[in-house]
Design an enzyme around this catalytic site. Structure first.
Site, short mmCIF file in Angstrom:
data_model
loop_
_atom_site.label_atom_id
_atom_site.label_comp_id
_atom_site.label_asym_id
_atom_site.label_seq_id
_atom_site.Cartn_x
_atom_site.Cartn_y
_atom_site.Cartn_z
N SER A 56 20.60 20.89 -16.26
CA SER A 56 20.69 20.11 -15.03
C SER A 56 22.09 20.24 -14.42
O SER A 56 22.50 21.34 -14.05
CB SER A 56 20.30 18.66 -15.29
OG SER A 56 20.11 17.95 -14.08
N HIS A 78 11.55 18.49 -15.57
CA HIS A 78 13.00 18.62 -15.66
C HIS A 78 13.54 18.09 -16.99
O HIS A 78 14.28 18.78 -17.69
CB HIS A 78 13.63 17.88 -14.49
CG HIS A 78 15.10 18.09 -14.36
ND1 HIS A 78 15.65 19.29 -14.00
CD2 HIS A 78 16.14 17.23 -14.54
CE1 HIS A 78 16.96 19.18 -13.98
NE2 HIS A 78 17.30 17.93 -14.29
#
Length: 318
Positions: free
Chosen positions: A185, A293
């Site tokens: 991320s 994610h």
């Protein structure tokens, strides 16, 4: 980089909701969870662990770095070394079977760079350390989280190179030609920013679900810089994301959600293609089917260990 390609990339990032933080609200990590018992506490055959706390600067949180060193004689050139961001969470999720599988090759030294806290993630500290600021700005704010300051990536790269890396070298022998950097991320954003601005720092870069659209697509400008001054030596990039990564709002219907997923995956492929055009940058890419994610943090870890150890990667990589 071709202007039309850049515009397309930025449009896709915006359409996919990637100009801020990617991922659904449900996929974001729980910032209140603590590390619990880790392999550094219990031990694991084939590795020994140690750690050190580095003082903070300018009121920033202190960094804590855990080393996992193979319990064997280093090869003549030294061990490979895998630097891992979000070190608290990495250590918490590290599994014995992932490490014992590396005995078939050359197990790497693991340099898990975290913070002096029992929390898995320090949201404010990583937000600052992992995000770059536009040229000429000292800091930057995320419109969705204005209370958090960003823009410390350049200083954090310098801290790793000037402070953490010499300490690692004092503890064990490392092969400078097999140094790797992994991040998820914002950590993936930092990994790519390091590649673009200091390509000599590492030989292998492993960005996972990188926040490609940070600060009005700043990373695209960094990519232009790398294209203008390519690495002097061959550099490998293993870039991946889940094909279900999307930021969902309450007003979105199923068709809009799917379109955002498609746009995000297309933007990812386009970025990887642009990166692959740069001389001496060898890009490997992978979309993990069915993963969001947050899922990608743990999913990508064992494969990174295998790659840096010199084992054959999963055939899903292209």
């Amino acid at each position: 980089m071709d202007r039309q390609r850049r515009r397309l990339s930025q449009a896709l990032l915006a359409a996919a909701g990637l100009l801020v933080l990617p991922g659904t609200a449900a996929a974001r990590p729980d910032m209140t969870r603590t590390m619990g018992t880790t392999l550094a506490d219990t031990g694991v055959p084939g590795y020994r662990f140690e750690s050190r706390v580095f003082p903070g600067s300018e009121g920033r949180r202190r960094h804590r770095v855990w080393l996992a060193i193979p319990d064997r004689t280093p090869p003549p050139a030294g061990f490979p070394a895998l630097y891992l961001l979000d070190g608290n969470a990495v250590l918490s999720r590290l599994r014995p079977e992932w490490l014992t599988a590396l005995d078939e090759a050359t197990p790497p030294v693991l340099v898990m760079i975290g913070y002096d806290t029992d929390l898995l993630f320090d949201g404010e500290a990583r937000h600052y350390d992992y995000t770059p600021a536009p040229e000429g700005q000292a800091s930057v704010r995320d419109a969705r989280r204005p209370q958090r300051e960003g823009g410390g990536a350049a200083a954090f790269i310098e801290r790793i190179e000037s402070t953490i890396t010499p300490w690692v070298a004092s503890r064990t022998q490392v092969d400078p030609n097999r140094k790797a950097l992994w991040g998820h991320s914002f950590g993936g954003l930092f990994t790519l920013f390091t590649l673009c601005t200091r390509p000599r720092a590492f030989r292998i870069y492993l960005p996972v679900s990188p926040s490609l659209g940070w600060a009005d697509n700043l990373l695209q400008h960094s990519l232009d810089h790398l294209a203008a001054q390519p690495p002097e030596r061959n550099t490998a990039v293993w870039i991946c994301r889940g094909d279900e990564e999307v930021r969902i709002t309450k007003v979105m219907n199923a068709e809009q959600i799917q379109q955002r997923k498609n746009n995000g995956n297309t933007a990812f492929r386009l970025f990887a293609d642009n990166l692959d055009r740069i001389p001496r940058v060898e890009v490997h890419r992978r979309l993990y089917p069915g993963l969001g994610h947050g899922d990608m943090f743990s999913a990508a870890l064992p494969e990174a260990l295998r790659i840096v150890a010199g084992l054959a990667p999963d055939p899903a990589w292209s």
